[in-house]
Design a protein around this motif. Structure first.
Motif, PDB file in Angstrom:
ATOM      1  N   PHE A  14      37.614 -87.892  26.350  1.00  0.00           N
ATOM      2  CA  PHE A  14      37.218 -87.422  25.030  1.00  0.00           C
ATOM      3  C   PHE A  14      37.587 -85.950  24.840  1.00  0.00           C
ATOM      4  O   PHE A  14      37.910 -85.520  23.737  1.00  0.00           O
ATOM      5  CB  PHE A  14      35.716 -87.635  24.822  1.00  0.00           C
ATOM      6  CG  PHE A  14      35.343 -89.063  24.554  1.00  0.00           C
ATOM      7  CD1 PHE A  14      35.761 -89.695  23.393  1.00  0.00           C
ATOM      8  CD2 PHE A  14      34.590 -89.779  25.465  1.00  0.00           C
ATOM      9  CE1 PHE A  14      35.432 -91.018  23.140  1.00  0.00           C
ATOM     10  CE2 PHE A  14      34.258 -91.101  25.225  1.00  0.00           C
ATOM     11  CZ  PHE A  14      34.675 -91.731  24.062  1.00  0.00           C
ATOM     12  N   GLY A  15      37.542 -85.188  25.915  1.00  0.00           N
ATOM     13  CA  GLY A  15      37.979 -83.800  25.821  1.00  0.00           C
ATOM     14  C   GLY A  15      39.455 -83.697  25.496  1.00  0.00           C
ATOM     15  O   GLY A  15      39.869 -82.872  24.681  1.00  0.00           O
ATOM     16  N   CYS A  16      40.254 -84.551  26.112  1.00  0.00           N
ATOM     17  CA  CYS A  16      41.687 -84.563  25.824  1.00  0.00           C
ATOM     18  C   CYS A  16      41.957 -84.993  24.387  1.00  0.00           C
ATOM     19  O   CYS A  16      42.849 -84.452  23.719  1.00  0.00           O
ATOM     20  CB  CYS A  16      42.411 -85.496  26.792  1.00  0.00           C
ATOM     21  SG  CYS A  16      42.507 -84.872  28.484  1.00  0.00           S
ATOM     22  N   ALA A  22      43.039 -80.995  17.881  1.00  0.00           N
ATOM     23  CA  ALA A  22      43.209 -79.568  17.593  1.00  0.00           C
ATOM     24  C   ALA A  22      44.685 -79.191  17.534  1.00  0.00           C
ATOM     25  O   ALA A  22      45.122 -78.457  16.636  1.00  0.00           O
ATOM     26  CB  ALA A  22      42.488 -78.740  18.657  1.00  0.00           C
ATOM     27  N   ALA A  23      45.471 -79.698  18.482  1.00  0.00           N
ATOM     28  CA  ALA A  23      46.905 -79.401  18.495  1.00  0.00           C
ATOM     29  C   ALA A  23      47.583 -79.935  17.239  1.00  0.00           C
ATOM     30  O   ALA A  23      48.428 -79.258  16.630  1.00  0.00           O
ATOM     31  CB  ALA A  23      47.550 -80.007  19.743  1.00  0.00           C
ATOM     32  N   ALA A  24      47.217 -81.139  16.834  1.00  0.00           N
ATOM     33  CA  ALA A  24      47.815 -81.736  15.639  1.00  0.00           C
ATOM     34  C   ALA A  24      47.445 -80.953  14.385  1.00  0.00           C
ATOM     35  O   ALA A  24      48.285 -80.726  13.505  1.00  0.00           O
ATOM     36  CB  ALA A  24      47.358 -83.188  15.507  1.00  0.00           C
ATOM     37  N   THR A  25      46.199 -80.528  14.298  1.00  0.00           N
ATOM     38  CA  THR A  25      45.736 -79.791  13.122  1.00  0.00           C
ATOM     39  C   THR A  25      46.463 -78.459  12.981  1.00  0.00           C
ATOM     40  O   THR A  25      46.929 -78.099  11.892  1.00  0.00           O
ATOM     41  CB  THR A  25      44.218 -79.551  13.224  1.00  0.00           C
ATOM     42  OG1 THR A  25      43.545 -80.809  13.313  1.00  0.00           O
ATOM     43  CG2 THR A  25      43.713 -78.792  12.015  1.00  0.00           C
ATOM     44  N   CYS A 256      56.900 -80.537  16.253  1.00  0.00           N
ATOM     45  CA  CYS A 256      56.730 -81.377  17.446  1.00  0.00           C
ATOM     46  C   CYS A 256      56.610 -80.534  18.709  1.00  0.00           C
ATOM     47  O   CYS A 256      55.768 -80.806  19.574  1.00  0.00           O
ATOM     48  CB  CYS A 256      57.899 -82.345  17.570  1.00  0.00           C
ATOM     49  SG  CYS A 256      57.860 -83.699  16.370  1.00  0.00           S
ATOM     50  N   LEU A 257      57.453 -79.514  18.824  1.00  0.00           N
ATOM     51  CA  LEU A 257      57.397 -78.668  20.016  1.00  0.00           C
ATOM     52  C   LEU A 257      56.085 -77.895  20.085  1.00  0.00           C
ATOM     53  O   LEU A 257      55.470 -77.784  21.156  1.00  0.00           O
ATOM     54  CB  LEU A 257      58.585 -77.704  20.024  1.00  0.00           C
ATOM     55  CG  LEU A 257      59.961 -78.348  20.204  1.00  0.00           C
ATOM     56  CD1 LEU A 257      61.059 -77.296  20.096  1.00  0.00           C
ATOM     57  CD2 LEU A 257      60.053 -79.063  21.548  1.00  0.00           C
ATOM     58  N   LEU A 262      50.785 -76.953  22.436  1.00  0.00           N
ATOM     59  CA  LEU A 262      49.346 -76.797  22.224  1.00  0.00           C
ATOM     60  C   LEU A 262      48.564 -77.912  22.910  1.00  0.00           C
ATOM     61  O   LEU A 262      47.490 -77.673  23.477  1.00  0.00           O
ATOM     62  CB  LEU A 262      49.039 -76.797  20.723  1.00  0.00           C
ATOM     63  CG  LEU A 262      49.470 -75.556  19.949  1.00  0.00           C
ATOM     64  CD1 LEU A 262      49.261 -75.765  18.455  1.00  0.00           C
ATOM     65  CD2 LEU A 262      48.695 -74.328  20.416  1.00  0.00           C
ATOM     66  N   ARG A 263      49.102 -79.102  22.868  1.00  0.00           N
ATOM     67  CA  ARG A 263      48.434 -80.230  23.524  1.00  0.00           C
ATOM     68  C   ARG A 263      48.331 -79.994  25.027  1.00  0.00           C
ATOM     69  O   ARG A 263      47.279 -80.218  25.636  1.00  0.00           O
ATOM     70  CB  ARG A 263      49.209 -81.512  23.228  1.00  0.00           C
ATOM     71  CG  ARG A 263      48.581 -82.770  23.797  1.00  0.00           C
ATOM     72  CD  ARG A 263      49.283 -84.001  23.245  1.00  0.00           C
ATOM     73  NE  ARG A 263      48.722 -85.207  23.817  1.00  0.00           N
ATOM     74  CZ  ARG A 263      49.334 -85.969  24.714  1.00  0.00           C
ATOM     75  NH1 ARG A 263      50.553 -85.650  25.135  1.00  0.00           N
ATOM     76  NH2 ARG A 263      48.750 -87.049  25.194  1.00  0.00           N
ATOM     77  N   SER A 264      49.415 -79.541  25.633  1.00  0.00           N
ATOM     78  CA  SER A 264      49.385 -79.232  27.067  1.00  0.00           C
ATOM     79  C   SER A 264      48.398 -78.106  27.360  1.00  0.00           C
ATOM     80  O   SER A 264      47.671 -78.143  28.362  1.00  0.00           O
ATOM     81  CB  SER A 264      50.784 -78.840  27.545  1.00  0.00           C
ATOM     82  OG  SER A 264      51.701 -79.902  27.353  1.00  0.00           O
TER      83      SER A 264
END
Length: 270
Positions: A14-16, A22-25, A256-257, A262-264
Protein backbone atom coordinates in the motif's frame (compact mmCIF):
# COMPACT_ATOMS: atom_id res chain seq x y z
CA UNK A 1 -0.78 -15.19 14.24
CA UNK A 2 -1.92 -15.07 10.66
CA UNK A 3 -2.94 -11.42 11.03
CA UNK A 4 0.47 -10.52 12.43
CA UNK A 5 2.32 -12.02 9.47
CA UNK A 6 0.03 -10.58 6.81
CA UNK A 7 0.15 -6.99 8.07
CA UNK A 8 3.86 -6.36 7.36
CA UNK A 9 3.38 -7.77 3.87
CA UNK A 10 0.52 -5.43 3.02
CA UNK A 11 2.11 -2.27 4.39
CA UNK A 12 4.88 -1.98 1.78
CA UNK A 13 2.41 -2.75 -1.00
CA UNK A 14 0.00 0.00 0.00
CA UNK A 15 2.93 2.32 0.59
CA UNK A 16 4.18 1.65 -2.92
CA UNK A 17 0.72 2.30 -4.33
CA UNK A 18 0.68 5.64 -2.51
CA UNK A 19 4.03 6.42 -4.11
CA UNK A 20 2.64 5.40 -7.49
CA UNK A 21 -0.25 7.82 -7.06
CA UNK A 22 2.01 10.67 -5.92
CA UNK A 23 4.40 10.16 -8.84
CA UNK A 24 1.52 10.11 -11.32
CA UNK A 25 -0.06 13.24 -9.86
CA UNK A 26 3.15 15.26 -9.98
CA UNK A 27 4.05 14.06 -13.48
CA UNK A 28 0.60 14.88 -14.84
CA UNK A 29 0.82 18.36 -13.32
CA UNK A 30 4.10 18.95 -15.17
CA UNK A 31 2.85 17.60 -18.51
CA UNK A 32 -0.71 18.96 -18.64
CA UNK A 33 0.09 22.66 -19.33
CA UNK A 34 2.15 21.94 -22.45
CA UNK A 35 -0.34 19.37 -23.75
CA UNK A 36 -3.28 21.73 -23.20
CA UNK A 37 -1.60 24.58 -25.07
CA UNK A 38 -0.38 22.45 -27.99
CA UNK A 39 -3.63 20.52 -28.46
CA UNK A 40 -5.67 23.72 -28.39
CA UNK A 41 -3.42 25.27 -31.04
CA UNK A 42 -3.80 22.19 -33.27
CA UNK A 43 -7.60 22.26 -32.99
CA UNK A 44 -7.73 25.97 -33.81
CA UNK A 45 -5.39 25.52 -36.77
CA UNK A 46 -7.43 22.64 -38.16
CA UNK A 47 -10.81 24.26 -37.56
CA UNK A 48 -10.37 27.88 -38.67
CA UNK A 49 -6.72 28.23 -39.74
CA UNK A 50 -5.47 29.99 -36.63
CA UNK A 51 -1.68 30.30 -37.16
CA UNK A 52 0.02 27.67 -35.02
CA UNK A 53 2.80 29.76 -33.56
CA UNK A 54 0.48 32.69 -32.90
CA UNK A 55 -1.85 30.37 -31.03
CA UNK A 56 0.97 28.74 -29.10
CA UNK A 57 2.38 32.11 -28.08
CA UNK A 58 -0.99 33.56 -27.11
CA UNK A 59 -2.06 30.57 -25.03
CA UNK A 60 1.35 30.27 -23.36
CA UNK A 61 1.24 33.95 -22.39
CA UNK A 62 -2.24 33.52 -20.93
CA UNK A 63 -1.03 30.53 -18.91
CA UNK A 64 1.96 32.49 -17.59
CA UNK A 65 0.13 35.73 -16.85
CA UNK A 66 -3.07 34.19 -15.49
CA UNK A 67 -2.13 30.74 -14.21
CA UNK A 68 -5.14 30.28 -11.93
CA UNK A 69 -7.84 30.67 -14.64
CA UNK A 70 -5.74 28.50 -16.96
CA UNK A 71 -5.31 25.69 -14.44
CA UNK A 72 -8.93 25.74 -13.28
CA UNK A 73 -10.29 25.88 -16.83
CA UNK A 74 -12.06 22.68 -17.88
CA UNK A 75 -9.70 21.72 -20.78
CA UNK A 76 -6.69 21.76 -18.46
CA UNK A 77 -8.55 19.58 -16.01
CA UNK A 78 -9.38 17.11 -18.76
CA UNK A 79 -5.76 16.92 -19.94
CA UNK A 80 -4.54 16.54 -16.36
CA UNK A 81 -7.07 13.78 -15.69
CA UNK A 82 -5.95 11.90 -18.80
CA UNK A 83 -2.30 11.75 -17.79
CA UNK A 84 -2.85 11.41 -14.05
CA UNK A 85 -5.12 8.42 -14.65
CA UNK A 86 -2.81 6.88 -17.26
CA UNK A 87 0.31 7.17 -15.12
CA UNK A 88 -1.55 6.03 -11.99
CA UNK A 89 -2.92 2.91 -13.66
CA UNK A 90 0.41 2.10 -15.31
CA UNK A 91 2.22 2.46 -11.98
CA UNK A 92 -0.37 0.60 -9.96
CA UNK A 93 -0.66 -2.23 -12.46
CA UNK A 94 3.10 -2.71 -12.38
CA UNK A 95 3.21 -2.71 -8.58
CA UNK A 96 0.29 -5.10 -8.16
CA UNK A 97 1.38 -7.27 -11.06
CA UNK A 98 4.87 -7.75 -9.65
CA UNK A 99 3.40 -8.68 -6.29
CA UNK A 100 0.78 -11.12 -7.58
CA UNK A 101 1.86 -12.37 -11.01
CA UNK A 102 5.37 -11.23 -12.00
CA UNK A 103 5.41 -13.24 -15.23
CA UNK A 104 2.35 -11.40 -16.57
CA UNK A 105 3.23 -7.89 -15.42
CA UNK A 106 3.81 -6.65 -18.98
CA UNK A 107 0.45 -7.87 -20.23
CA UNK A 108 -1.35 -6.56 -17.16
CA UNK A 109 0.24 -3.14 -17.56
CA UNK A 110 -0.48 -2.92 -21.28
CA UNK A 111 -4.14 -3.95 -21.05
CA UNK A 112 -5.00 -1.85 -18.01
CA UNK A 113 -3.22 1.24 -19.34
CA UNK A 114 -4.87 0.89 -22.75
CA UNK A 115 -8.33 0.47 -21.24
CA UNK A 116 -7.88 3.70 -19.30
CA UNK A 117 -5.85 5.80 -21.73
CA UNK A 118 -7.83 5.29 -24.95
CA UNK A 119 -11.31 6.35 -23.75
CA UNK A 120 -9.88 9.26 -21.76
CA UNK A 121 -7.81 10.42 -24.74
CA UNK A 122 -10.87 10.29 -26.98
CA UNK A 123 -12.88 12.20 -24.37
CA UNK A 124 -10.14 14.81 -24.22
CA UNK A 125 -9.98 15.25 -27.99
CA UNK A 126 -13.75 15.51 -28.40
CA UNK A 127 -13.90 18.03 -25.56
CA UNK A 128 -11.14 20.14 -27.11
CA UNK A 129 -12.84 20.02 -30.51
CA UNK A 130 -16.08 21.13 -28.90
CA UNK A 131 -14.43 23.91 -26.88
CA UNK A 132 -11.99 25.29 -29.47
CA UNK A 133 -13.37 24.24 -32.85
CA UNK A 134 -15.37 27.45 -33.31
CA UNK A 135 -13.73 30.82 -33.93
CA UNK A 136 -14.86 33.14 -31.10
CA UNK A 137 -14.25 36.44 -32.91
CA UNK A 138 -16.69 35.67 -35.73
CA UNK A 139 -19.34 33.83 -33.74
CA UNK A 140 -21.56 35.14 -30.97
CA UNK A 141 -21.67 33.45 -27.61
CA UNK A 142 -25.21 32.23 -28.25
CA UNK A 143 -24.19 30.73 -31.59
CA UNK A 144 -21.17 29.05 -30.00
CA UNK A 145 -23.33 27.55 -27.26
CA UNK A 146 -25.87 26.33 -29.82
CA UNK A 147 -23.20 24.77 -32.03
CA UNK A 148 -21.52 23.10 -29.07
CA UNK A 149 -24.82 21.71 -27.85
CA UNK A 150 -25.65 20.42 -31.33
CA UNK A 151 -22.33 18.61 -31.56
CA UNK A 152 -22.94 16.94 -28.23
CA UNK A 153 -26.43 15.82 -29.29
CA UNK A 154 -25.30 14.35 -32.63
CA UNK A 155 -24.60 10.69 -31.85
CA UNK A 156 -23.59 9.80 -35.42
CA UNK A 157 -20.81 12.39 -35.44
CA UNK A 158 -19.72 11.37 -31.97
CA UNK A 159 -19.48 7.69 -32.93
CA UNK A 160 -17.57 8.36 -36.14
CA UNK A 161 -15.13 10.80 -34.55
CA UNK A 162 -14.64 8.46 -31.61
CA UNK A 163 -13.84 5.55 -33.92
CA UNK A 164 -11.27 7.63 -35.78
CA UNK A 165 -9.60 8.77 -32.57
CA UNK A 166 -9.50 5.17 -31.32
CA UNK A 167 -7.68 4.13 -34.50
CA UNK A 168 -5.24 6.99 -33.97
CA UNK A 169 -4.55 5.89 -30.41
CA UNK A 170 -4.14 2.32 -31.61
CA UNK A 171 -1.31 3.45 -33.87
CA UNK A 172 0.42 5.25 -30.99
CA UNK A 173 -0.06 2.37 -28.56
CA UNK A 174 1.26 -0.12 -31.10
CA UNK A 175 4.37 1.99 -31.55
CA UNK A 176 4.88 2.46 -27.83
CA UNK A 177 4.14 -1.02 -26.48
CA UNK A 178 4.92 -3.32 -29.42
CA UNK A 179 7.19 -1.78 -32.02
CA UNK A 180 9.56 0.10 -29.71
CA UNK A 181 10.32 -2.91 -27.44
CA UNK A 182 10.92 -5.11 -30.48
CA UNK A 183 13.34 -2.61 -31.96
CA UNK A 184 15.11 -2.27 -28.62
CA UNK A 185 15.50 -6.04 -28.42
CA UNK A 186 16.75 -6.22 -32.00
CA UNK A 187 19.26 -3.41 -31.42
CA UNK A 188 20.54 -3.79 -27.84
CA UNK A 189 23.24 -1.19 -28.41
CA UNK A 190 20.59 1.52 -28.73
CA UNK A 191 19.28 3.16 -25.57
CA UNK A 192 15.66 2.15 -24.87
CA UNK A 193 14.65 5.73 -24.10
CA UNK A 194 15.95 6.98 -27.45
CA UNK A 195 14.26 4.12 -29.28
CA UNK A 196 10.98 4.76 -27.47
CA UNK A 197 10.92 8.46 -28.31
CA UNK A 198 12.03 7.90 -31.90
CA UNK A 199 9.30 5.35 -32.56
CA UNK A 200 6.65 7.51 -30.90
CA UNK A 201 7.65 10.50 -33.01
CA UNK A 202 7.58 8.42 -36.19
CA UNK A 203 4.13 7.06 -35.39
CA UNK A 204 2.83 10.61 -35.69
CA UNK A 205 3.43 10.40 -39.44
CA UNK A 206 0.50 7.97 -39.47
CA UNK A 207 -1.46 9.16 -36.45
CA UNK A 208 -1.60 12.88 -37.33
CA UNK A 209 -3.56 12.53 -40.62
CA UNK A 210 -6.04 10.32 -38.78
CA UNK A 211 -6.27 12.87 -35.96
CA UNK A 212 -6.93 15.74 -38.38
CA UNK A 213 -9.63 13.73 -40.13
CA UNK A 214 -11.37 13.15 -36.81
CA UNK A 215 -11.22 16.85 -35.96
CA UNK A 216 -12.63 17.80 -39.37
CA UNK A 217 -15.47 15.33 -38.99
CA UNK A 218 -16.35 16.74 -35.58
CA UNK A 219 -16.12 20.43 -36.51
CA UNK A 220 -17.70 20.15 -40.00
CA UNK A 221 -20.81 18.11 -39.39
CA UNK A 222 -22.55 18.85 -42.68
CA UNK A 223 -22.63 16.25 -45.43
CA UNK A 224 -19.58 16.57 -47.69
CA UNK A 225 -17.86 14.08 -50.02
CA UNK A 226 -15.20 12.05 -48.27
CA UNK A 227 -12.58 13.19 -50.80
CA UNK A 228 -13.33 16.83 -49.96
CA UNK A 229 -13.17 16.10 -46.26
CA UNK A 230 -9.87 14.31 -46.72
CA UNK A 231 -8.32 17.17 -48.69
CA UNK A 232 -9.68 19.81 -46.33
CA UNK A 233 -8.49 18.06 -43.18
CA UNK A 234 -4.95 17.55 -44.50
CA UNK A 235 -4.32 21.17 -45.53
CA UNK A 236 -2.11 21.79 -42.53
CA UNK A 237 -0.64 18.32 -42.26
CA UNK A 238 3.10 19.22 -42.28
CA UNK A 239 2.89 21.78 -39.48
CA UNK A 240 0.51 19.58 -37.50
CA UNK A 241 2.88 16.61 -37.77
CA UNK A 242 5.75 18.74 -36.46
CA UNK A 243 3.67 20.01 -33.57
CA UNK A 244 2.34 16.58 -32.61
CA UNK A 245 5.88 15.19 -32.75
CA UNK A 246 6.95 17.95 -30.38
CA UNK A 247 3.90 17.19 -28.23
CA UNK A 248 5.06 13.60 -27.81
CA UNK A 249 8.14 14.79 -25.92
CA UNK A 250 6.34 16.19 -22.85
CA UNK A 251 3.53 13.64 -22.90
CA UNK A 252 5.47 10.41 -23.44
CA UNK A 253 9.05 11.58 -22.92
CA UNK A 254 9.35 14.01 -20.03
CA UNK A 255 6.17 12.80 -18.38
CA UNK A 256 7.01 9.10 -18.52
CA UNK A 257 10.61 9.59 -17.45
CA UNK A 258 9.63 11.90 -14.60
CA UNK A 259 6.97 9.45 -13.52
CA UNK A 260 9.49 6.59 -13.46
CA UNK A 261 12.06 8.59 -11.52
CA UNK A 262 9.55 9.82 -8.96
CA UNK A 263 8.09 6.34 -8.60
CA UNK A 264 11.53 4.89 -7.89
CA UNK A 265 12.21 7.71 -5.43
CA UNK A 266 8.99 7.13 -3.49
CA UNK A 267 9.33 3.33 -3.54
CA UNK A 268 12.82 3.59 -2.07
CA UNK A 269 11.46 5.56 0.89
CA UNK A 270 8.28 3.61 1.61
Amino acid sequence: MQHETSEPQTRPRFGCLAGDLAAATISASVVAPAVTIIDRAIVEKSSFNQPLFRGLHAHAMVALKRPAPFVFHRPFGIAWTLYAATYSVANGADTVGRALQPSAVGTIGFLSTTLVNVPLAVWKDLSFAQAYGIKPSTTSKNQISAMQAASVRNPAVLRAATAIFVVRDGVTIFGSFTLAPRLSAAHPQAKPVITQLTVLVLTQLVATPIHLLGLDLYTRQKRVPFSDRLVQSQRYLPSSIVLRCVRIIPAFGVGCLLNLELRSFFHARL
